[in-house]
Every structure is written in C-alpha cells, then in structure tokens.
Design a protein around this motif. Sequence first.
Motif, PDB file in Angstrom:
ATOM      1  N   LEU A  24       0.823  -1.207   0.000  1.00 46.45           N
ATOM      2  CA  LEU A  24       0.000   0.000   0.000  1.00 46.45           C
ATOM      3  C   LEU A  24       0.861   1.261   0.000  1.00 46.45           C
ATOM      4  N   THR A  25       1.892   1.249   0.834  1.00 42.97           N
ATOM      5  CA  THR A  25       2.783   2.410   0.915  1.00 42.97           C
ATOM      6  C   THR A  25       3.489   2.648  -0.415  1.00 42.97           C
ATOM      7  N   ASN A  26       4.035   1.593  -0.996  1.00 47.72           N
ATOM      8  CA  ASN A  26       4.744   1.742  -2.266  1.00 47.72           C
ATOM      9  C   ASN A  26       3.812   2.250  -3.365  1.00 47.72           C
ATOM     10  N   LEU A  27       2.569   1.781  -3.356  1.00 43.47           N
ATOM     11  CA  LEU A  27       1.602   2.216  -4.354  1.00 43.47           C
ATOM     12  C   LEU A  27       1.338   3.715  -4.261  1.00 43.47           C
ATOM     13  N   HIS A  28       1.078   4.188  -3.065  1.00 42.93           N
ATOM     14  CA  HIS A  28       0.663   5.582  -2.913  1.00 42.93           C
ATOM     15  C   HIS A  28       1.834   6.552  -2.772  1.00 42.93           C
ATOM     16  N   GLU A  29       3.035   6.036  -2.585  1.00 40.53           N
ATOM     17  CA  GLU A  29       4.227   6.887  -2.592  1.00 40.53           C
ATOM     18  C   GLU A  29       4.873   6.950  -3.966  1.00 40.53           C
ATOM     19  N   SER A  30       4.395   6.126  -4.905  1.00 39.95           N
ATOM     20  CA  SER A  30       5.077   5.972  -6.194  1.00 39.95           C
ATOM     21  C   SER A  30       5.154   7.258  -6.998  1.00 39.95           C
ATOM     22  N   SER A  31       4.200   8.169  -6.814  1.00 35.38           N
ATOM     23  CA  SER A  31       4.201   9.405  -7.600  1.00 35.38           C
ATOM     24  C   SER A  31       4.990  10.537  -6.933  1.00 35.38           C
ATOM     25  N   ARG A  32       5.486  10.294  -5.747  1.00 33.40           N
ATOM     26  CA  ARG A  32       6.215  11.331  -5.013  1.00 33.40           C
ATOM     27  C   ARG A  32       7.686  11.345  -5.404  1.00 33.40           C
ATOM     28  N   ARG A  33       8.270  12.535  -5.419  1.00 36.44           N
ATOM     29  CA  ARG A  33       9.693  12.643  -5.757  1.00 36.44           C
ATOM     30  C   ARG A  33      10.550  12.009  -4.665  1.00 36.44           C
ATOM     31  N   GLU A  34      10.237  12.295  -3.409  1.00 39.73           N
ATOM     32  CA  GLU A  34      10.950  11.694  -2.287  1.00 39.73           C
ATOM     33  C   GLU A  34      10.001  10.700  -1.624  1.00 39.73           C
ATOM     34  N   ARG A  35      10.200   9.441  -1.904  1.00 36.99           N
ATOM     35  CA  ARG A  35       9.277   8.406  -1.469  1.00 36.99           C
ATOM     36  C   ARG A  35       9.633   7.886  -0.073  1.00 36.99           C
ATOM     37  N   TRP A  36       8.614   7.870   0.791  1.00 38.44           N
ATOM     38  CA  TRP A  36       8.790   7.255   2.108  1.00 38.44           C
ATOM     39  C   TRP A  36       8.585   5.762   1.971  1.00 38.44           C
ATOM     40  N   GLN A  37       9.390   4.988   2.667  1.00 42.92           N
ATOM     41  CA  GLN A  37       9.272   3.541   2.652  1.00 42.92           C
ATOM     42  C   GLN A  37       9.065   3.039   4.070  1.00 42.92           C
ATOM     43  N   VAL A  38       8.382   1.908   4.178  1.00 42.77           N
ATOM     44  CA  VAL A  38       8.158   1.315   5.493  1.00 42.77           C
ATOM     45  C   VAL A  38       9.484   1.072   6.202  1.00 42.77           C
ATOM     46  N   SER A  39      10.491   0.699   5.440  1.00 46.61           N
ATOM     47  CA  SER A  39      11.806   0.419   6.032  1.00 46.61           C
ATOM     48  C   SER A  39      12.499   1.674   6.561  1.00 46.61           C
ATOM     49  N   ASP A  40      11.950   2.864   6.272  1.00 43.37           N
ATOM     50  CA  ASP A  40      12.533   4.100   6.820  1.00 43.37           C
ATOM     51  C   ASP A  40      12.299   4.206   8.323  1.00 43.37           C
ATOM     52  N   ALA A  41      11.265   3.538   8.831  1.00 42.45           N
ATOM     53  CA  ALA A  41      10.955   3.572  10.259  1.00 42.45           C
ATOM     54  C   ALA A  41      11.639   2.405  10.965  1.00 42.45           C
ATOM     55  N   PRO A  42      11.924   2.543  12.260  1.00 41.97           N
ATOM     56  CA  PRO A  42      12.567   1.440  12.999  1.00 41.97           C
ATOM     57  C   PRO A  42      11.704   0.172  12.957  1.00 41.97           C
ATOM     58  N   ASP A  43      12.368  -0.968  12.837  1.00 44.51           N
ATOM     59  CA  ASP A  43      11.659  -2.236  12.702  1.00 44.51           C
ATOM     60  C   ASP A  43      10.755  -2.524  13.892  1.00 44.51           C
ATOM     61  N   ASP A  44      11.256  -2.251  15.113  1.00 44.82           N
ATOM     62  CA  ASP A  44      10.438  -2.553  16.281  1.00 44.82           C
ATOM     63  C   ASP A  44       9.201  -1.647  16.340  1.00 44.82           C
ATOM     64  N   PHE A  45       9.325  -0.421  15.829  1.00 42.10           N
ATOM     65  CA  PHE A  45       8.172   0.496  15.770  1.00 42.10           C
ATOM     66  C   PHE A  45       7.126  -0.038  14.790  1.00 42.10           C
ATOM     67  N   ILE A  46       7.573  -0.472  13.609  1.00 38.85           N
ATOM     68  CA  ILE A  46       6.654  -1.006  12.613  1.00 38.85           C
ATOM     69  C   ILE A  46       5.953  -2.245  13.158  1.00 38.85           C
ATOM     70  N   ARG A  47       6.697  -3.131  13.804  1.00 38.44           N
ATOM     71  CA  ARG A  47       6.089  -4.343  14.351  1.00 38.44           C
ATOM     72  C   ARG A  47       5.034  -3.993  15.395  1.00 38.44           C
ATOM     73  N   ALA A  48       5.292  -2.966  16.173  1.00 39.07           N
ATOM     74  CA  ALA A  48       4.304  -2.536  17.168  1.00 39.07           C
ATOM     75  C   ALA A  48       3.065  -1.969  16.492  1.00 39.07           C
ATOM     76  N   GLN A  49       3.267  -1.219  15.403  1.00 41.17           N
ATOM     77  CA  GLN A  49       2.136  -0.669  14.666  1.00 41.17           C
ATOM     78  C   GLN A  49       1.283  -1.769  14.033  1.00 41.17           C
ATOM     79  N   LEU A  50       1.933  -2.827  13.579  1.00 39.29           N
ATOM     80  CA  LEU A  50       1.199  -3.928  12.955  1.00 39.29           C
ATOM     81  C   LEU A  50       0.256  -4.605  13.941  1.00 39.29           C
TER      82      LEU A  50
END
Length: 208
Positions: free
Chosen positions: A129-155
């Motif tokens: 979902l992130t890659n899809l909606h960031e695809s048109s942006r010049r500076e794309r945010w990726q899930v991997s930009d955030a700390p892994d433990d933070f992402i796991r907590a968000q999941l």
Amino acid sequence: MYLPPHFKMDELGAIHAAMRASRLATLVTATADGLVGTPLPMILSESEGEFGTLYGHVARPNPQWKLPAIGQAMAIFTGPDAYVTPSWYVTKAEHGKVVPTWNYVAVHAYGEVEFFEDADRLLDIVTRLTNLHESSRRERWQVSDAPDDFIRAQLRGIVGLRMPVTRIDAKRKMSQNRKLEDRAGVIAGLGASDDPVDREVAAMIPTQ
C-alpha cells in the motif's frame, strides 16, 4: 446496483482501472448486528482469481472484523462524479422536457472476506500500500525508513483482510443516453467549471 445497458461496464481491464483509480474504497458486510462499513484503501491483485483479489487492513478496535459476515462482503469504489444541469442541453430549448441528473463512475465488487492477524502478511500489505501511494512522489517514504520494532508494534494495531472477487457490478454513467448535441453542452458546461473533478468528468463523456 441498477445497470441500464448503455451505462454498464463489461470490459474487465476498464473495470480494474476504475477500481485502481478510486484510492479509497468502502468495505460493507452484513452482520447479525446490521450492516457495517469501513472506508479504507485497498490493493487489487489482478492476477489472483477470475476477477482479481482485494487486500487491505482495518484498525484492530474496529468491530467489523470481529463480527461474522452474513454472506458475501461488498467493496464499493467510486470515481469522478458531477451534477448535470438540464440548462446545458440543446433539447431544453427545443421542448423543455429535461431534468437534472448526475454523471459518475461506480464499481461494486463482491466476495467472501477473510480477516487475518499474521504479522508477515500484514507487513506485506502495508508495504505494498505504501509503495503504491508513494510511487508518484519525488521523495518516497518507505516502510523500512521507520525502525523495525516500531513497525512491528504498529502492525499489532491492525487486522488484514483478503477478499477474492467473485462478482462485479460496474457503471460508467457519462451522458451516453443523451444525443450528441446534449453531450456537447454538458462537456462545455463541466469543462468551464472551477472544480477540477467537473472538468475530469467532462473529459470522460463520449463525443461519438
């Protein structure tokens, strides 16, 4: 959805394109407690199944995923829409027998919905979902930009869903039932609007 022949969409590629263009869908399920609906972005995997498969996620506190669905779920996708005044019709001057209407695109996709909590599947969905909606942006945010433990907590705060589509109702109502002169008037009227969605609808009206 009511589907007069001149408004019905039949070509699956065009239907999928309309679904992809609708960035926010509404998932509706019938439950013992009544109808439940959730607006959410969804991914369409066109290669899975006859009509494709939808993926998304809902917030864990959302009761929809806990309430057993009665029968199939429905995902509603809407496209550009615009009010059409009869003042734009040539036929208004001819006989006055005209009324307002609305032009729009809508797709209703049906299927059995599966909710799941597996962390790896959830990570795959939020990454796609992130890659899809960031695809048109010049500076794309990726899930991997955030700390892994933070992402796991968000999941842990979301629940995933998978819905293989078994039936689709799709409608593109763009003045096809009006004669060409009336359509030209609608195109000119919507094309002169300050609203970019009106102008988008104007460009979708067939000219022949």
